[in-house]
Motif scaffolding. Structure first.
Motif, PDB file in Angstrom:
ATOM      1  N   GLY A   1       7.274  20.016 -12.316  1.00 50.31           N
ATOM      2  CA  GLY A   1       8.458  19.643 -11.552  1.00 50.31           C
ATOM      3  C   GLY A   1       8.097  19.057 -10.204  1.00 50.31           C
ATOM      4  O   GLY A   1       7.031  18.455 -10.038  1.00 50.31           O
ATOM      5  N   ALA A   2       8.973  19.244  -9.269  1.00 52.39           N
ATOM      6  CA  ALA A   2       8.780  18.697  -7.929  1.00 52.39           C
ATOM      7  C   ALA A   2       9.181  19.750  -6.907  1.00 52.39           C
ATOM      8  O   ALA A   2      10.201  20.422  -7.063  1.00 52.39           O
ATOM      9  CB  ALA A   2       9.618  17.439  -7.747  1.00 52.39           C
ATOM     10  N   GLY A   3       8.357  19.869  -5.907  1.00 56.49           N
ATOM     11  CA  GLY A   3       8.662  20.834  -4.863  1.00 56.49           C
ATOM     12  C   GLY A   3       7.688  20.702  -3.712  1.00 56.49           C
ATOM     13  O   GLY A   3       6.778  19.861  -3.733  1.00 56.49           O
ATOM     14  N   VAL A   4       7.868  21.527  -2.729  1.00 59.16           N
ATOM     15  CA  VAL A   4       7.016  21.454  -1.552  1.00 59.16           C
ATOM     16  C   VAL A   4       6.971  22.811  -0.874  1.00 59.16           C
ATOM     17  O   VAL A   4       7.913  23.609  -0.971  1.00 59.16           O
ATOM     18  CB  VAL A   4       7.531  20.373  -0.569  1.00 59.16           C
ATOM     19  CG1 VAL A   4       8.854  20.803   0.061  1.00 59.16           C
ATOM     20  CG2 VAL A   4       6.497  20.066   0.503  1.00 59.16           C
ATOM     21  N   ARG A   5       5.853  23.082  -0.248  1.00 62.03           N
ATOM     22  CA  ARG A   5       5.755  24.244   0.635  1.00 62.03           C
ATOM     23  C   ARG A   5       5.343  23.708   2.001  1.00 62.03           C
ATOM     24  O   ARG A   5       4.308  23.035   2.122  1.00 62.03           O
ATOM     25  CB  ARG A   5       4.713  25.237   0.107  1.00 62.03           C
ATOM     26  CG  ARG A   5       4.489  26.419   1.050  1.00 62.03           C
ATOM     27  CD  ARG A   5       3.871  27.603   0.343  1.00 62.03           C
ATOM     28  NE  ARG A   5       2.648  27.238  -0.357  1.00 62.03           N
ATOM     29  CZ  ARG A   5       2.069  28.004  -1.281  1.00 62.03           C
ATOM     30  NH1 ARG A   5       2.622  29.139  -1.627  1.00 62.03           N
ATOM     31  NH2 ARG A   5       0.957  27.623  -1.858  1.00 62.03           N
ATOM     32  N   THR A   6       6.135  23.959   2.995  1.00 63.58           N
ATOM     33  CA  THR A   6       5.820  23.428   4.315  1.00 63.58           C
ATOM     34  C   THR A   6       4.592  24.144   4.859  1.00 63.58           C
ATOM     35  O   THR A   6       4.319  25.299   4.520  1.00 63.58           O
ATOM     36  CB  THR A   6       7.000  23.604   5.283  1.00 63.58           C
ATOM     37  OG1 THR A   6       7.272  25.005   5.455  1.00 63.58           O
ATOM     38  CG2 THR A   6       8.241  22.903   4.760  1.00 63.58           C
ATOM     39  N   ASN A   7       3.857  23.427   5.685  1.00 59.36           N
ATOM     40  CA  ASN A   7       2.632  23.981   6.258  1.00 59.36           C
ATOM     41  C   ASN A   7       2.804  24.091   7.768  1.00 59.36           C
ATOM     42  O   ASN A   7       2.943  23.080   8.451  1.00 59.36           O
ATOM     43  CB  ASN A   7       1.448  23.074   5.913  1.00 59.36           C
ATOM     44  CG  ASN A   7       0.124  23.762   6.177  1.00 59.36           C
ATOM     45  OD1 ASN A   7       0.034  24.655   7.021  1.00 59.36           O
ATOM     46  ND2 ASN A   7      -0.897  23.367   5.445  1.00 59.36           N
ATOM     47  N   PRO A   8       2.796  25.287   8.297  1.00 59.63           N
ATOM     48  CA  PRO A   8       3.063  25.451   9.724  1.00 59.63           C
ATOM     49  C   PRO A   8       1.864  25.149  10.612  1.00 59.63           C
ATOM     50  O   PRO A   8       1.997  25.124  11.841  1.00 59.63           O
ATOM     51  CB  PRO A   8       3.447  26.932   9.826  1.00 59.63           C
ATOM     52  CG  PRO A   8       2.650  27.584   8.742  1.00 59.63           C
ATOM     53  CD  PRO A   8       2.573  26.586   7.625  1.00 59.63           C
ATOM     54  N   VAL A   9       0.689  24.940  10.013  1.00 56.08           N
ATOM     55  CA  VAL A   9      -0.519  24.724  10.806  1.00 56.08           C
ATOM     56  C   VAL A   9      -0.562  23.283  11.290  1.00 56.08           C
ATOM     57  O   VAL A   9      -0.284  22.341  10.526  1.00 56.08           O
ATOM     58  CB  VAL A   9      -1.769  25.067   9.966  1.00 56.08           C
ATOM     59  CG1 VAL A   9      -3.040  24.709  10.728  1.00 56.08           C
ATOM     60  CG2 VAL A   9      -1.764  26.541   9.607  1.00 56.08           C
ATOM     61  N   ILE A  10      -0.923  23.128  12.539  1.00 51.72           N
ATOM     62  CA  ILE A  10      -0.943  21.806  13.163  1.00 51.72           C
ATOM     63  C   ILE A  10      -1.902  20.864  12.428  1.00 51.72           C
ATOM     64  O   ILE A  10      -2.953  21.281  11.931  1.00 51.72           O
ATOM     65  CB  ILE A  10      -1.337  21.940  14.655  1.00 51.72           C
ATOM     66  CG1 ILE A  10      -1.075  20.637  15.406  1.00 51.72           C
ATOM     67  CG2 ILE A  10      -2.797  22.359  14.802  1.00 51.72           C
ATOM     68  CD1 ILE A  10      -1.189  20.795  16.917  1.00 51.72           C
ATOM     69  N   HIS A  11      -1.509  19.627  12.367  1.00 51.87           N
ATOM     70  CA  HIS A  11      -2.302  18.569  11.743  1.00 51.87           C
ATOM     71  C   HIS A  11      -2.532  18.807  10.247  1.00 51.87           C
ATOM     72  O   HIS A  11      -3.439  18.224   9.671  1.00 51.87           O
ATOM     73  CB  HIS A  11      -3.667  18.392  12.438  1.00 51.87           C
ATOM     74  CG  HIS A  11      -3.548  17.971  13.860  1.00 51.87           C
ATOM     75  ND1 HIS A  11      -4.613  18.028  14.739  1.00 51.87           N
ATOM     76  CD2 HIS A  11      -2.508  17.512  14.588  1.00 51.87           C
ATOM     77  CE1 HIS A  11      -4.219  17.616  15.943  1.00 51.87           C
ATOM     78  NE2 HIS A  11      -2.932  17.287  15.860  1.00 51.87           N
ATOM     79  N   SER A  12      -1.760  19.665   9.660  1.00 52.43           N
ATOM     80  CA  SER A  12      -1.900  19.901   8.226  1.00 52.43           C
ATOM     81  C   SER A  12      -0.678  19.354   7.503  1.00 52.43           C
ATOM     82  O   SER A  12       0.420  19.320   8.061  1.00 52.43           O
ATOM     83  CB  SER A  12      -2.036  21.395   7.928  1.00 52.43           C
ATOM     84  OG  SER A  12      -3.227  21.895   8.485  1.00 52.43           O
ATOM     85  N   GLN A  13      -0.903  18.954   6.296  1.00 50.85           N
ATOM     86  CA  GLN A  13       0.189  18.385   5.529  1.00 50.85           C
ATOM     87  C   GLN A  13       0.878  19.444   4.685  1.00 50.85           C
ATOM     88  O   GLN A  13       0.267  20.457   4.309  1.00 50.85           O
ATOM     89  CB  GLN A  13      -0.347  17.279   4.610  1.00 50.85           C
ATOM     90  CG  GLN A  13      -0.864  16.074   5.385  1.00 50.85           C
ATOM     91  CD  GLN A  13      -1.298  14.953   4.468  1.00 50.85           C
ATOM     92  OE1 GLN A  13      -1.700  15.215   3.333  1.00 50.85           O
ATOM     93  NE2 GLN A  13      -1.225  13.729   4.951  1.00 50.85           N
ATOM     94  N   ASP A  14       2.140  19.181   4.417  1.00 43.64           N
ATOM     95  CA  ASP A  14       2.864  20.082   3.529  1.00 43.64           C
ATOM     96  C   ASP A  14       2.196  20.091   2.156  1.00 43.64           C
ATOM     97  O   ASP A  14       1.526  19.134   1.765  1.00 43.64           O
ATOM     98  CB  ASP A  14       4.328  19.647   3.397  1.00 43.64           C
ATOM     99  CG  ASP A  14       5.080  19.838   4.709  1.00 43.64           C
ATOM    100  OD1 ASP A  14       4.568  20.579   5.579  1.00 43.64           O
ATOM    101  OD2 ASP A  14       6.159  19.243   4.864  1.00 43.64           O
ATOM    102  N   ILE A  15       2.413  21.162   1.433  1.00 45.78           N
ATOM    103  CA  ILE A  15       1.730  21.335   0.141  1.00 45.78           C
ATOM    104  C   ILE A  15       2.699  20.979  -0.972  1.00 45.78           C
ATOM    105  O   ILE A  15       3.717  21.654  -1.166  1.00 45.78           O
ATOM    106  CB  ILE A  15       1.261  22.791  -0.009  1.00 45.78           C
ATOM    107  CG1 ILE A  15       0.330  23.160   1.155  1.00 45.78           C
ATOM    108  CG2 ILE A  15       0.573  22.995  -1.352  1.00 45.78           C
ATOM    109  CD1 ILE A  15       0.150  24.642   1.345  1.00 45.78           C
ATOM    110  N   PRO A  16       2.422  19.910  -1.709  1.00 45.78           N
ATOM    111  CA  PRO A  16       3.318  19.551  -2.818  1.00 45.78           C
ATOM    112  C   PRO A  16       3.170  20.506  -3.994  1.00 45.78           C
ATOM    113  O   PRO A  16       2.071  21.015  -4.271  1.00 45.78           O
ATOM    114  CB  PRO A  16       2.861  18.139  -3.192  1.00 45.78           C
ATOM    115  CG  PRO A  16       1.474  18.038  -2.725  1.00 45.78           C
ATOM    116  CD  PRO A  16       1.321  18.954  -1.557  1.00 45.78           C
ATOM    117  N   LEU A  17       4.248  20.758  -4.656  1.00 44.37           N
ATOM    118  CA  LEU A  17       4.234  21.603  -5.852  1.00 44.37           C
ATOM    119  C   LEU A  17       4.624  20.725  -7.037  1.00 44.37           C
ATOM    120  O   LEU A  17       5.749  20.229  -7.101  1.00 44.37           O
ATOM    121  CB  LEU A  17       5.230  22.756  -5.713  1.00 44.37           C
ATOM    122  CG  LEU A  17       5.086  23.629  -4.466  1.00 44.37           C
ATOM    123  CD1 LEU A  17       6.211  24.646  -4.384  1.00 44.37           C
ATOM    124  CD2 LEU A  17       3.748  24.340  -4.469  1.00 44.37           C
TER     125      LEU A  17
END
Lengths: 150, 283
Positions: free
Chosen positions: B48-64
């Motif tokens: 499917g499609a989804g995302v987990r946001t990444n709170p760490v600076i300069h890091s990208q959100d994590i796609p699911l």
């Protein structure tokens, strides 16, 4: 692996493999009537199967084994061996007092072997090869709320 | 605090301990959402499609995108994805197990962490940004450091009451990285059970992380030394059968980061949001 009782060489297949016919059935297709024929009276014909039981382990879905069928009669008979669940299996003898038949089979449920008259109307003898499944037990499934999917 | 909570939990476990000393299957007569066959591996995969946001600076959100799930239940042992456990006692309404579970926070620093497996391609780059303190007169580099895979272990108590399931874990880091402690507690509440449109449930819980764990991931000596953090979360999950064995799953989770984490110079958000919609196929 579990193995059927009385079977010297047996293994089980997980896949859905068609049964392998070891012996030629003479090109004759058995036609088993839906109407159950009445057993013949006064006929003393012994039919024996080996193995008689196939025990499936939890991870196995089907039995795969070579089944040996043998019969003896006090006098010469003309008869056919069939498997109710496998209409393609048929082996006939004409004027014999005994016979043997071996076939490699893959099956998931009980198999009924029958000796019948050549017209397949009368049941002369019948034996069942039983499939016994190891009982499945269940337990509570753990919840993991921190997992995305639970 | 950890010892106090541990004592409280063990006391409550003793009070509510199931009478059986061995796992029981009294109300588990067949496979269901709550029951698993003993001795069988269970595999499923969600597409499917989804995302987990990444709170760490300069890091990208994590796609699911592709999310595999695996589990195995023996008479006492179990594997639940990356969690291992040994059930000491199980009754109809509660159980006590010893579990080992990975530390979660590493997922924000390493895309290749096992907890991110199949979520996206393995970048393996991890977090290596040079970060500055926002409250400093001059720029102060926040030194990059490696954060190894950690495992925590300890007792887990699960219980069920009136359809609500609860879970409390008291965990200690056992891989000699940060020697921290973690307490996880959650409730699972079914809102709609196998209704005409599907099933809907909500999970609420907290994760308490000791200062040692928080500093291992988000701190740096003489630059940012944090205390313990309490992260509450809430998650809604919707599920409904599709054709065949396929199942539609949709979920959204909101986790609030504790102040000690949110105040770290390398953290830019005080929350983590996870959302996913897709089809799941159990093998």
């Amino acid at each position: 692996l579990s193995r059927p009782l009385l079977a010297p060489r047996t293994r089980f297949s997980r896949g859905a493999i068609a049964a392998v016919i070891a012996l030629n059935c003479g090109g004759m297709a058995a036609t088993v009537s839906a109407d159950e024929p009445a057993p013949a009276s006064g006929v003393d014909i012994r039919l024996q199967l080996s193995p008689r039981v196939c025990t499936l382990a939890l991870k196995d879905k089907r039995c795969q084994t070579e089944v040996h069928a043998s019969w003896q009669a006090p006098r010469q008979e003309s008869l056919c061996l069939i498997v109710l669940q496998r209409p393609d299996v048929k082996r006939c003898w004409e004027n014999y007092s005994e016979g043997t038949y071996s076939i490699k089979m893959v099956f998931a449920d009980d198999l009924t072997f029958q000796l019948r008259d050549p017209e397949l109307r009368q049941i002369l003898s019948s034996e069942i090869l039983h499939v016994i499944r190891e009982a499945i037990h269940y337990r509570h499934q753990r919840r993991d709320p921190w997992n995305v999917f639970e | 605090m950890y010892k106090l909570l541990l004592g409280s939990l063990l006391a409550s476990m003793a009070f509510a301990a199931p009478s059986q000393t061995a796992p029981t299957e009294a109300d588990c007569q067949q496979a269901s959402d709550n029951c698993a066959a003993i001795g069988r591996w269970n595999f499923s995969v969600a597409l499917g499609a989804g995302v987990r946001t990444n709170p760490v600076i300069h890091s990208q959100d994590i796609p699911l995108v592709v999310i595999p799930q695996v589990s195995y239940y023996g008479k006492r042992v179990f594997l639940n994805n990356l969690d291992l456990g040994f059930t000491l006692a199980e009754g109809n309404s509660s159980s006590i197990s010893l579990i080992a579970s990975p530390g979660y926070d590493r997922v924000f620093f390493y895309r290749s962490d096992l907890q991110n497996i199949f979520v996206s391609g393995f970048s393996g780059s991890g977090y290596n940004a040079t970060v500055v303190r926002s409250d400093a007169q001059g720029a102060v580099a926040f030194p990059p450091k490696s954060r190894r895979i950690t495992y925590l272990a300890g007792p887990e108590w699960t219980f069920k009451f009136e359809g609500v399931t609860g879970q409390v874990d008291l965990l200690h880091e056992i891989t000699a990285q940060d020697h921290g402690n973690e307490i996880r507690a959650a409730l699972g509440i079914p809102l709609i059970e196998r209704g005409r449109i599907g099933s809907l449930g909500v999970n609420v819980g907290i994760t308490w992380k000791s200062a040692a764990i928080v500093n291992y991931y988000y701190g740096s000596p003489n630059l940012y030394e944090a205390g313990s953090a309490l992260n509450p979360f809430i998650k809604f999950k919707f599920s409904r059968p599709l054709s065949g064995k396929w199942r539609l799953d949709a979920l959204v989770q909101y986790e609030r980061l504790g102040r000690a984490i949110a105040n770290s110079p390398i953290v830019t958000e005080d929350q983590v949001v996870t959302a996913f919609i897709g089809a799941t196929y159990p093998f």
